[in-house]
Motif scaffolding. Structure first.
Motif, PDB file in Angstrom:
ATOM      1  N   ASP A 156     -16.233 -21.934  41.276  1.00 39.76           N
ATOM      2  CA  ASP A 156     -14.878 -22.404  40.979  1.00 39.76           C
ATOM      3  C   ASP A 156     -14.274 -21.631  39.815  1.00 39.76           C
ATOM      4  O   ASP A 156     -14.980 -21.027  39.009  1.00 39.76           O
ATOM      5  CB  ASP A 156     -14.883 -23.892  40.605  1.00 39.76           C
ATOM      6  CG  ASP A 156     -15.015 -24.798  41.802  1.00 39.76           C
ATOM      7  OD1 ASP A 156     -14.824 -24.323  42.936  1.00 39.76           O
ATOM      8  OD2 ASP A 156     -15.309 -26.000  41.605  1.00 39.76           O
ATOM      9  N   GLN A 157     -12.949 -21.674  39.718  1.00 42.39           N
ATOM     10  CA  GLN A 157     -12.230 -21.123  38.581  1.00 42.39           C
ATOM     11  C   GLN A 157     -11.766 -22.282  37.721  1.00 42.39           C
ATOM     12  O   GLN A 157     -11.302 -23.302  38.243  1.00 42.39           O
ATOM     13  CB  GLN A 157     -11.024 -20.316  39.036  1.00 42.39           C
ATOM     14  CG  GLN A 157     -11.369 -19.075  39.799  1.00 42.39           C
ATOM     15  CD  GLN A 157     -10.120 -18.303  40.185  1.00 42.39           C
ATOM     16  OE1 GLN A 157      -9.001 -18.732  39.954  1.00 42.39           O
ATOM     17  NE2 GLN A 157     -10.325 -17.143  40.775  1.00 42.39           N
ATOM     18  N   VAL A 158     -11.891 -22.133  36.407  1.00 42.05           N
ATOM     19  CA  VAL A 158     -11.468 -23.186  35.485  1.00 42.05           C
ATOM     20  C   VAL A 158     -10.580 -22.594  34.407  1.00 42.05           C
ATOM     21  O   VAL A 158     -10.612 -21.401  34.126  1.00 42.05           O
ATOM     22  CB  VAL A 158     -12.669 -23.909  34.839  1.00 42.05           C
ATOM     23  CG1 VAL A 158     -13.469 -24.681  35.877  1.00 42.05           C
ATOM     24  CG2 VAL A 158     -13.561 -22.956  34.074  1.00 42.05           C
ATOM     25  N   THR A 159      -9.769 -23.459  33.803  1.00 40.44           N
ATOM     26  CA  THR A 159      -8.879 -23.090  32.721  1.00 40.44           C
ATOM     27  C   THR A 159      -9.252 -23.909  31.494  1.00 40.44           C
ATOM     28  O   THR A 159      -9.519 -25.107  31.611  1.00 40.44           O
ATOM     29  CB  THR A 159      -7.416 -23.393  33.104  1.00 40.44           C
ATOM     30  OG1 THR A 159      -7.117 -22.720  34.326  1.00 40.44           O
ATOM     31  CG2 THR A 159      -6.456 -22.938  32.032  1.00 40.44           C
TER      32      THR A 159
ATOM     33  N   LYS B 255     -13.418 -17.293  35.541  1.00 40.85           N
ATOM     34  CA  LYS B 255     -13.670 -17.174  36.971  1.00 40.85           C
ATOM     35  C   LYS B 255     -15.150 -17.327  37.278  1.00 40.85           C
ATOM     36  O   LYS B 255     -15.990 -16.990  36.463  1.00 40.85           O
ATOM     37  CB  LYS B 255     -13.202 -15.808  37.472  1.00 40.85           C
ATOM     38  CG  LYS B 255     -11.714 -15.583  37.304  1.00 40.85           C
ATOM     39  CD  LYS B 255     -11.323 -14.219  37.789  1.00 40.85           C
ATOM     40  CE  LYS B 255      -9.845 -13.977  37.575  1.00 40.85           C
ATOM     41  NZ  LYS B 255      -9.444 -12.642  38.002  1.00 40.85           N
ATOM     42  N   SER B 256     -15.442 -17.796  38.451  1.00 46.48           N
ATOM     43  CA  SER B 256     -16.795 -17.836  39.009  1.00 46.48           C
ATOM     44  C   SER B 256     -17.800 -18.517  38.087  1.00 46.48           C
ATOM     45  O   SER B 256     -18.701 -17.886  37.547  1.00 46.48           O
ATOM     46  CB  SER B 256     -17.261 -16.416  39.355  1.00 46.48           C
ATOM     47  OG  SER B 256     -18.485 -16.471  40.019  1.00 46.48           O
ATOM     48  N   ILE B 257     -17.638 -19.819  37.919  1.00 48.00           N
ATOM     49  CA  ILE B 257     -18.577 -20.578  37.090  1.00 48.00           C
ATOM     50  C   ILE B 257     -19.859 -20.865  37.862  1.00 48.00           C
ATOM     51  O   ILE B 257     -19.894 -20.788  39.084  1.00 48.00           O
ATOM     52  CB  ILE B 257     -17.955 -21.905  36.603  1.00 48.00           C
ATOM     53  CG1 ILE B 257     -17.698 -22.844  37.788  1.00 48.00           C
ATOM     54  CG2 ILE B 257     -16.711 -21.653  35.786  1.00 48.00           C
ATOM     55  CD1 ILE B 257     -17.351 -24.249  37.391  1.00 48.00           C
TER      56      ILE B 257
ATOM     57  N   GLU C 190     -22.633 -29.114  31.084  1.00 45.54           N
ATOM     58  CA  GLU C 190     -22.637 -27.694  30.751  1.00 45.54           C
ATOM     59  C   GLU C 190     -22.328 -26.821  31.958  1.00 45.54           C
ATOM     60  O   GLU C 190     -22.798 -27.084  33.053  1.00 45.54           O
ATOM     61  CB  GLU C 190     -23.985 -27.289  30.160  1.00 45.54           C
ATOM     62  CG  GLU C 190     -24.231 -27.905  28.807  1.00 45.54           C
ATOM     63  CD  GLU C 190     -25.531 -27.442  28.194  1.00 45.54           C
ATOM     64  OE1 GLU C 190     -26.320 -26.772  28.877  1.00 45.54           O
ATOM     65  OE2 GLU C 190     -25.758 -27.771  27.030  1.00 45.54           O
ATOM     66  N   ILE C 191     -21.540 -25.766  31.718  1.00 49.96           N
ATOM     67  CA  ILE C 191     -21.146 -24.809  32.749  1.00 49.96           C
ATOM     68  C   ILE C 191     -21.471 -23.412  32.230  1.00 49.96           C
ATOM     69  O   ILE C 191     -21.065 -23.057  31.124  1.00 49.96           O
ATOM     70  CB  ILE C 191     -19.635 -24.900  33.024  1.00 49.96           C
ATOM     71  CG1 ILE C 191     -19.255 -26.287  33.497  1.00 49.96           C
ATOM     72  CG2 ILE C 191     -19.206 -23.850  34.023  1.00 49.96           C
ATOM     73  CD1 ILE C 191     -17.767 -26.530  33.522  1.00 49.96           C
ATOM     74  N   ASP C 192     -22.194 -22.640  33.013  1.00 46.53           N
ATOM     75  CA  ASP C 192     -22.517 -21.264  32.661  1.00 46.53           C
ATOM     76  C   ASP C 192     -21.454 -20.364  33.268  1.00 46.53           C
ATOM     77  O   ASP C 192     -21.078 -20.538  34.423  1.00 46.53           O
ATOM     78  CB  ASP C 192     -23.901 -20.906  33.213  1.00 46.53           C
ATOM     79  CG  ASP C 192     -24.383 -19.559  32.750  1.00 46.53           C
ATOM     80  OD1 ASP C 192     -23.991 -19.139  31.650  1.00 46.53           O
ATOM     81  OD2 ASP C 192     -25.158 -18.925  33.489  1.00 46.53           O
ATOM     82  N   CYS C 193     -20.937 -19.415  32.487  1.00 43.04           N
ATOM     83  CA  CYS C 193     -19.872 -18.556  33.003  1.00 43.04           C
ATOM     84  C   CYS C 193     -19.891 -17.196  32.323  1.00 43.04           C
ATOM     85  O   CYS C 193     -20.598 -16.982  31.350  1.00 43.04           O
ATOM     86  CB  CYS C 193     -18.516 -19.223  32.823  1.00 43.04           C
ATOM     87  SG  CYS C 193     -18.181 -19.746  31.144  1.00 43.04           S
TER      88      CYS C 193
END
Length: 101
Positions: free
Chosen positions: A46-49, A70-72, A80-83
């Motif tokens: 997914d893409q996040v802002t 982009k691309s999490i 937690e989200i790695d990006c």
């Protein structure tokens, strides 16, 4: 049984027999649902802002509100989200500071 008939269970930290039914049942219950600040469910890719300015420790850089990530990748932790981001390696963000795009 031989050694290759055991699998390592990360949750308990023990080696358990690789019986098909028990392993499959344990893995199905370990799915973690990650939600952003608004409550949308996030998935890999997914893409996040960003919804807040964040100072990145060790990078000497601040990510501004509205920055597109982009691309999490989900880490298995509900918060937690790695990006990836240009110039910053190993960036991990908290889900409470992002919004799905």
């Amino acid at each position: 049984m031989s050694d290759d008939e055991y699998i390592y269970d990360e949750a308990s930290g023990e080696w358990v027999p690789a019986s098909g039914g028990a392993a499959a049942a344990g893995d199905a219950g370990d799915v973690v649902e990650v939600r952003d600040a608004v409550g949308n469910v996030l998935a890999d890719g997914d893409q996040v802002t960003l919804i807040k300015d964040l100072t990145v420790k060790g990078a000497g850089q601040t990510l501004k509100r509205g920055t597109l990530i982009k691309s999490i990748r989900l880490t298995g932790d509900a918060q937690e989200i790695d990006c990836k981001y240009d110039g910053i390696k190993g960036l991990v963000l908290r889900a409470e500071f992002v919004r799905k795009r």
